[in-house]
Design a protein around this motif. Structure first.
Motif, short mmCIF file in Angstrom:
data_model
loop_
_atom_site.label_atom_id
_atom_site.label_comp_id
_atom_site.label_asym_id
_atom_site.label_seq_id
_atom_site.Cartn_x
_atom_site.Cartn_y
_atom_site.Cartn_z
N ASN A 170 0.83 -1.21 0.00
CA ASN A 170 0.00 0.00 0.00
C ASN A 170 0.87 1.26 0.00
O ASN A 170 1.92 1.30 0.62
CB ASN A 170 -0.94 0.01 1.21
CG ASN A 170 -2.18 -0.81 0.95
OD1 ASN A 170 -2.12 -2.03 0.91
ND2 ASN A 170 -3.29 -0.14 0.71
N CYS B 118 -2.73 5.03 6.52
CA CYS B 118 -2.51 4.20 5.33
C CYS B 118 -2.94 2.76 5.62
O CYS B 118 -3.65 2.14 4.81
CB CYS B 118 -1.04 4.26 4.90
SG CYS B 118 -0.74 3.38 3.36
N GLY C 1 -7.57 1.56 -0.01
CA GLY C 1 -6.20 2.02 -0.22
C GLY C 1 -5.75 1.96 -1.67
O GLY C 1 -6.38 1.33 -2.52
#
Ligand code: GDP
Ligand code: IMO
Ligand code: MG
Length: 424
Positions: free
Chosen positions: A101, A133, A142
Motif C-alpha cells: 500500500n 494508510c 487504499g
C-alpha cells in the motif's frame, strides 16, 4: 535453517539495522515485511552512516532487497534512499510487491491532525501517515503499488480518496488539504514511473528462494511492544511487528525459522505510553547521551530505562526467539551498578506482564541489581568480557532460556562479539 527473522524485542531501535547488515554477508535475500518509513535503521560501514527507512539493511552487501506486501510505502522516501545509495556507488537490487500500500499526502495530514486533536492523549506517532494508510488498507479503499502503475485506475482512485480525505480534513479537523488533486496525481504518477522497474512478485520470489534452499533474512521494523495487537495498545504502531507477521505479510506458508530477538542492554521508547522501568532522573539523561538515544526518523529524545525481563519473557512467548543479540552493552560501561526488572508488583501482589494497559501503567518493577562493568568497544571475544558483564548476559539468557549468540559493543560491524558461549 533456511531463513532468519530479525525482531525488535522491546519498543524499537534495538539495533536491528546493524545486526541485519552484519548477517547479510551470508544471505541471499533480505526482506522488509511490515511498517513503513516510521522505521529508522542505522547501518555504519567504515566512515559512512546510512539511515534506512524502507530499503532493507542488506543493501550495503549488495543483496537483493525485497519490499513485501505488508509494508506501507512512501515513494518519495524510497526514491530519496535510492538516490543516496547511488551517490555512494551502490545500486540497490530492489523488488517491490504489487500489493504494497502507498502512503499518500492525505495519510500524513490525517496522522498529524488526529494527533493534534488527541492533545495530551496523543500516541506520539512519527506523523509519516502510517496509521491512516494501514486503515485504508483494512478498509479496502487504499492505493497499492500496482494501482500506481495503471494510469486510469490510479486517476480514479486518487479522485475517490482525495474527495473522501478532503471532506474528513475539512469537516472534522477544520483543515484544507495541502495539495490539489491534480498536483498529487502528477507527482505520484511520475514517482510510479520511476519505480516501475522494481515491480515483482515478492512472495513468489521468496517461496522460490526457500525451495532452492537459499537463505532469506526477514528484517523486522519497530518492536514487539509496538505490535498492533499485542503491544501497549493504543500506544503502538499499526502493523504486526512479531515474528508470525512474516508469513501473512510476505505471502508464504508458516514454517520453522531461526528467530533472533534483538535486545538492547537497557530499554528505550519513543512516543507516549506506559514504561515500567523508565528512568526520569539524571541517570536516564546520562544513558540517553552516551547511547545517543535520539530518534533516527524524528530526532526526538528517546525515553530510557532499565532492561525489563518481564517484557522480554512475554516477547519470547510471542515471537519464539531461537537466539538473542544483545546490543549497546558498551553504553552501560562504567555504571556502578545495573538494575534489571525481574518482576512487577501491583497492590503488593506479584504480576506477570499484564494484558491490561491500566495495570501496566500502575504496576511497579521489582529489580535485581548487578555489579557494573567496563566494556571497551575493541573487545571481540567472549572470554575478554569482564566477569560482571558475562554474569549480566548469562542472567538474561538463563531467565529467558534462549542463547545470546551476539553481543554488540559498538555501532560498527566489527564491534560485535559472536558469543555462542558455552556458559549459557
Ligand atoms: P533499529 O531501528 O533497531 O535499527 O535501531 P536504530 O538504528 O534506530 O538505533 C540504534 C542506534 O544504536 C543506532 O544509532 C546504531 O548505530 C547504534 N548501535 C547499534 N548497536 C550499537 C552498540 O552495540 N553500541 C552502540 N554504542 N551503538 C549501537
Ligand atoms: P524502528 O524500526 C521506535 C513508534 C512511534 C509511536 C508509535 C506509533 O526504527 O525500530 P507510527 O508513526 O508508527 O504510527 O507511531 O510507534 N515507532 C517507533 N519507535 N522505533 C521505530 O522503528 C518506530 N516506528 C514507530 O514513536 O510511539
Ligand atoms: Mg530505529
Amino acid at each position: 535453517m533456511p531463513a532468519t527473522i530479525i525482531i525488535g524485542s522491546q519498543w524499537g531501535d534495538e539495533g536491528k539495522g546493524k545486526i541485519t547488515d552484519l548477517l547479510s554477508a551470508d544471505t541471499d535475500l533480505v526482506v522488509r515485511f511490515q511498517g513503513g518509513n516510521n522505521a529508522g535503521h542505522t547501518v555504519i560501514v567504515a566512515d559512512k552512516t546510512y539511515k534506512f527507512h524502507l530499503i532493507p539493511s542488506g543493501v550495503i552487501f549488495g543483496k537483493p532487497c525485497l519490499i513485501a506486501s505488508g509494508v506501507v510505502l512512501d515513494p518519495a522516501v524510497l526514491l530519496k534512499e535510492i538516490a543516496v545509495l547511488r551517490e555512494n556507488a551502490l545500486e540497490p537490487k530492489l523488488v517491490i510487491d504489487p500489493h504494497t500500500n502507498i502512503i499518500m499526502p492525505w495519510h500524513q495530514e490525517l496522522d498529524a491532525a488526529k494527533e493534534a486533536v488527541l492533545g495530551e492523549r496523543k500516541i506520539g506517532t512519527t506523523k509519516k501517515g502510517i496509521g491512516p494508510c494501514y486503515a485504508d488498507r483494512v478498509n479496502r479503499t487504499g492505493i497499492r503499488f500496482i494501482d500506481l502503475l495503471e494510469e486510469d485506475l490510479f486517476r480514479e482512485k486518487v479522485a475517490r480518496n482525495y474527495a473522501d480525505s478532503k471532506l474528513l480534513l475539512e469537516s472534522v479537523y477544520q483543515q484544507s488539504p495541502r495539495y490539489s488533486e491534480q498536483e498529487i496525481f502528477d507527482q505520484y504518477h511520475e514517482m510510479g514511473a520511476s519505480l516501475r522497474s522494481y515491480y515483482g512478485d515478492v512472495g513468489g520470489l521468496v517461496a522460490k528462494a526457500l525451495k532452492e534452499s537459499k537463505h532469506v533474512i526477514f528484517e523486522g521494523a519497530q518492536g514487539t511492544f509496538l505490535d498492533i495487537s499485542y503491544g501497549t495498545y493504543p500506544f503502538v504502531t499499526s502493523s504486526h511487528t512479531i515474528s508470525g507477521g512474516v508469513f501473512s505479510n510476505v505471502g508464504i506458508p508458516p514454517m520453522s525459522m531461526d528467530t533472533i530477538g534483538i535486545v538492547k542492554a537497557y530499554t528505550t521508547r519513543v512516543g507516549s505510553g506506559p514504561f515500567p522501568t523508565e528512568l526520569t532522573d539524571k541517570l536516564g539523561d546520562k544513558i540517553r547521551e552516551i547511547g545517543k538515544e535520539f530518534g533516527t526518523t524524528t530526532g526526538r529524545p528517546r525515553r530510557v530505562g532499565w532492561l525489563d525481563l518481564v517484557m522480554l519473557k512475554y516477547a519470547h512467548r510471542l515471537n519464539g526467539f531461537t537466539q538473542l543479540a544483545l546490543t549497546k552493552l558498551d553504553v552501560l560501561s562504567g555504571l556502578d551498578s545495573i538494575k534489571v526488572a525481574v518482576g512487577y508488583r501491583l497492590a503488593d501482589k506479584p504480576l506477570q506482564f499484564p494484558l491490561s494497559l491500566k495495570q501496566l501503567e500502575q504496576c511497579e518493577a521489582v529489580y535485581e541489581e548487578f555489579e557494573g562493568f567496563e566494556i571497551d568497544s575493541s573487545l571481540r571475544e567472549w572470554d575478554q568480557l569482564p566477569e560482571a558483564a558475562k554474569k549480566y548476559i548469562n542472567f538474561i539468557s538463563k531467565t529467558l532460556q534462549v542463547p545470546v549468540s551476539m553481543v554488540s559493543v559498538g555501532p560498527a560491524r566489527k564491534e560485535t562479539i559472536m558469543a555462542s558461549s558455552g556458559e549459557q
